[in-house]
Design a protein around this motif. Structure first.
Motif, short mmCIF file in Angstrom:
data_model
loop_
_atom_site.label_atom_id
_atom_site.label_comp_id
_atom_site.label_asym_id
_atom_site.label_seq_id
_atom_site.Cartn_x
_atom_site.Cartn_y
_atom_site.Cartn_z
N PHE A 56 2.48 5.91 -4.03
CA PHE A 56 3.39 6.97 -4.82
C PHE A 56 2.85 7.05 -6.45
O PHE A 56 3.40 7.54 -7.18
N GLY A 57 1.80 6.41 -6.65
CA GLY A 57 0.86 6.45 -7.88
C GLY A 57 1.33 5.43 -8.88
O GLY A 57 1.40 5.45 -10.07
N GLN B 203 0.76 -1.20 -0.11
CA GLN B 203 0.05 0.05 -0.02
C GLN B 203 0.91 1.22 -0.11
O GLN B 203 0.55 2.21 -0.82
N PHE B 204 2.07 1.09 0.77
CA PHE B 204 2.89 2.31 0.87
C PHE B 204 3.39 2.52 -0.64
O PHE B 204 3.34 3.88 -1.08
N ALA C 229 10.62 4.64 5.73
CA ALA C 229 9.58 5.23 6.53
C ALA C 229 9.49 6.86 5.84
O ALA C 229 8.42 7.49 5.65
N PHE C 230 10.61 7.33 5.63
CA PHE C 230 10.74 8.81 5.13
C PHE C 230 11.19 8.97 3.76
O PHE C 230 11.45 10.01 3.08
N ALA C 231 10.88 7.83 2.57
CA ALA C 231 11.22 7.77 1.39
C ALA C 231 9.99 9.03 0.82
O ALA C 231 9.04 9.00 1.03
N GLN C 232 10.64 9.66 -0.19
CA GLN C 232 9.79 10.75 -0.79
C GLN C 232 9.24 10.52 -2.07
O GLN C 232 8.52 10.77 -2.71
N THR C 233 10.07 9.45 -2.82
CA THR C 233 9.57 8.90 -4.13
C THR C 233 9.60 7.37 -4.33
O THR C 233 10.29 6.68 -3.36
N TYR C 234 8.95 7.00 -5.30
CA TYR C 234 9.05 5.56 -5.47
C TYR C 234 10.57 4.95 -5.79
O TYR C 234 10.85 3.90 -5.15
N GLY C 235 11.43 5.71 -6.43
CA GLY C 235 12.79 5.34 -6.62
C GLY C 235 13.37 5.28 -5.14
O GLY C 235 14.05 4.29 -5.07
N GLN C 236 13.19 6.36 -4.35
CA GLN C 236 13.94 6.09 -2.88
C GLN C 236 13.49 4.68 -2.18
O GLN C 236 13.93 3.97 -1.52
N ALA D 23 4.70 -2.64 -10.13
CA ALA D 23 5.61 -1.69 -9.53
C ALA D 23 5.71 -1.87 -7.87
O ALA D 23 6.64 -1.95 -7.17
N ALA D 24 4.69 -2.10 -7.43
CA ALA D 24 4.40 -2.01 -5.98
C ALA D 24 5.02 -3.51 -5.60
O ALA D 24 5.60 -3.41 -4.41
N SER D 25 4.53 -4.60 -6.22
CA SER D 25 5.20 -5.76 -6.09
C SER D 25 6.82 -5.80 -6.16
O SER D 25 7.59 -6.51 -5.58
#
Length: 455
Positions: A90-91, A85-86, A143-150, A96-98
Motif C-alpha cells: 500500500f506504499g 509485504q501485503f 484479504a479484500f482490504a483496499q487501503t492501508y487503513g482498512q 507502518a508495515a510493522s
C-alpha cells in the motif's frame, strides 16, 4: 483471614458474600479435597468424551483442543510471512508495515479483561467458537482490504477474537485436564502450536505463487475447520456446572493474587513475552547481520534452532512437571533461558550464536508447562477462571509488545549486548520471584507411578 492450600489462598468460609468457596483447615482435608477434585475433573472429561478415559491417557476433549491448536497455528504461519509485504504494497514504510503486526497484539492486550468477563458469562466453548469466527472473518476481510487503513482495522479486530479463544482454551484445559496431568497437557498444547507455527511458513512459501491475498483466505478456511471440529466434538463444556445444578462461582483476580504461584506466574509470563516471544523475533535477525556478520540464512537457522529446542524440551518437561513439581521446572527453564539469552547478545561466532539459540529454546520449553499448570492449579476445576486467565495472558502480551520496542531502543543506544543482557536479566528476576513460592502440584501426583500398560 485465609487458609493456604498447596500454595493457593482459600477465602474464609465465614464471609460467603465476599468469596463463596469453602475453606479447609488442615492438610488432611486439603489432600482429600484435592483428590475429590481430580476425580471430578476426570469424570467430567470422561463424560465429555462419551467414554471413560484410561488412567494416564489424555481425555478426548483435550485432544480436540490440541488438534484445533495445530490447525490455528498452521493457518497463522501461512499468513505471517506475507503480512508485512501485503502492508508494504500500500506504499507505506517499514514502521507502518510493522504496525499492522503490533495492532493485532495491541487489540489482544486491550480486550483481554473483557474476554475474561465474556468467558465467565457465556462459558468457555461458546467464547472459543465466537473467537475463532471473529478471527476467521477478520482474516477474510484482510484479504479484500483496499487501503492501508482498512488493513490496519481488519487485522486489529482479529486480535479481539484471538484473545477470546486463547483465554477460553486455557479455561477449558483447566476444567477438563486432570490435575495429575496438567503439565503434560500444557506441553502437548504448546507443542501443537509450535509445530503448526513451524510448518505454516513452509506451506505459505509453497503457496506464494497464488498471490498475497490467498494466504488470508486459506487461514480463514483453516479457522472455520477448527470451529467445525470443536463444535462437533466438544459439546459439553459446562459439565461441572450441570452436575451441581449451579454455575461455577468466578474466581476474582484479587483472590488469585493471594496465591504466590499466581503472582510469580504473572512475572514470568511478562518476562517470557518480552524475551522469548518479542525480542527473539524482532532482534535476533538484526543481531545476526550486524554483530555475527551473517545474513538472513543464519538468522533463520537461529530461530529454527530455538523452535527445535523448545519442541524437544516440551516432549519431556510436561510429564516431569506432573511428577517432580511445577516450581523446579519453571526455575530451571527461567535460568537456562535467561543465561542463554544474555549469551546470545555477546555472541561473535555462528557456532556460539546457534548453540545459545538452541539452549534458549530448551529453557522456554522447560518453563512453560509448569507455569501454565501452576495457574491452572490456583484456579482449580470448580471455579470459573476467565478473568484470572485473561490477566495472565495480558502479561505475556504486554511483554511481547514492550520488549521489541524498548530493547530495540536500548540496542540503538548501547548495543545488542545490553539489549539481550537486560532481556535475559528479566528472566533471572522472574526466577527470583518463584523462589519463595510453594509448589502447587497436587499431593497424589508425587506418589502416582506410571500408568500401567494396556496388554
Amino acid at each position: 483471614m485465609s487458609h493456604k492450600l498447596q500454595g493457593v489462598s482459600r477465602p474464609d468460609p465465614r464471609d460467603p458474600a465476599e468469596h463463596p468457596v469453602p475453606a479447609f483447615p488442615d492438610d488432611a482435608r486439603a489432600a482429600a479435597t484435592a483428590s475429590d477434585a481430580a476425580a471430578a475433573v476426570s469424570t467430567a472429561s470422561d463424560d465429555a468424551a462419551g467414554e471413560p478415559a484410561p488412567r494416564g491417557r489424555v481425555p478426548e476433549p483435550i485432544k480436540v483442543l490440541i488438534a484445533a491448536a495445530f490447525v490455528i497455528a498452521l493457518g497463522y504461519g501461512i499468513v505471517a510471512p506475507v503480512l508485512p509485504q501485503f502492508a508494504a504494497s500500500f506504499g507505506v514504510g517499514v514502521a507502518a508495515a510493522s504496525a499492522v503486526i503490533s495492532a493485532f497484539a495491541l487489540c489482544r492486550l486491550v480486550f483481554a479483561p473483557a474476554s475474561g468477563a465474556v468467558v465467565n458469562t457465556l462459558g468457555e466453548r461458546p467464547t472459543y467458537l465466537i473467537g475463532l469466527i471473529v478471527v476467521a472473518l477478520s482474516s477474510a476481510a484482510t484479504a479484500f482490504a483496499q487501503t492501508y487503513g482498512q488493513l490496519l482495522i481488519f487485522r486489529g479486530l482479529g486480535g479481539i477474537g484471538s484473545t477470546m479463544f486463547t483465554v477460553s482454551a486455557m479455561g477449558l484445559i483447566v476444567r477438563l485436564a486432570p490435575p495429575t496431568m496438567r503439565g503434560r497437557v500444557s506441553g502437548y498444547y504448546a507443542t501443537a502450536f509450535l509445530l503448526g507455527g513451524i510448518l505454516g511458513p513452509v506451506l505459505g512459501g509453497l503457496l506464494a505463487g497464488l498471490g498475497m491475498h490467498a494466504p488470508f483466505l486459506i487461514y480463514a478456511g483453516a479457522l472455520l475447520v477448527a470451529v467445525l471440529v470443536v463444535y462437533l466434538r466438544l459439546k459439553d463444556e459446562t459439565i461441572g456446572a450441570r452436575r451441581t445444578s449451579r454455575a461455577q462461582p468466578p474466581m476474582r483476580v484479587r483472590e488469585a493474587l493471594d496465591a504466590g504461584a499466581y503472582r510469580a506466574a504473572l512475572v514470568s509470563s511478562f518476562s517470557t513475552g518480552w524475551t522469548a516471544m518479542g525480542v527473539r523475533v524482532a532482534l535476533v535477525p538484526l543481531l545476526a547481520v550486524q554483530v555475527v556478520g551473517e545474513g538472513p540464512a543464519v538468522a533463520g537457522l537461529a530461530l529454527a534452532l530455538f523452535a527445535v529446542g523448545n519442541a524437544a524440551a516440551l516432549t519431556v518437561t510436561g510429564r516431569l512437571t506432573d511428577r517432580v513439581g511445577r516450581k523446579p521446572l519453571v526455575l530451571t527453564g527461567l535460568l537456562v533461558c535467561g543465561l542463554a539469552t544474555i549469551g546470545v547478545g555477546l555472541s561473535t561466532s555462528v557456532v556460539a550464536f546457534a548453540v545459545l539459540s538452541l539452549l534458549s529454546g530448551v529453557g522456554s520449553g522447560t518453563l512453560n508447562p509448569g507455569q501454565q499448570a501452576a495457574v491452572a492449579d490456583v484456579i482449580g476445576p470448580d471455579r470459573a477462571g476467565g478473568r484470572v486467565l485473561s490477566r495472565y495472558q495480558m502479561c505475556a502480551d504486554a511483554g511481547q509488545i514492550a520488549g521489541p520496542v524498548l530493547a530495540g531502543a536500548l540496542a540503538d543506544a548501547a548495543g545488542f549486548g545490553w539489549a539481550f543482557g537486560i532481556s535475559g536479566a528479566l528472566m533471572l528476576l522472574a526466577a527470583v520471584a518463584w523462589l519463595p513460592v510453594r509448589d502447587t502440584l497436587p499431593p497424589e501426583s508425587r506418589t502416582q507411578g506410571p500408568a500401567p500398560r494396556r496388554k
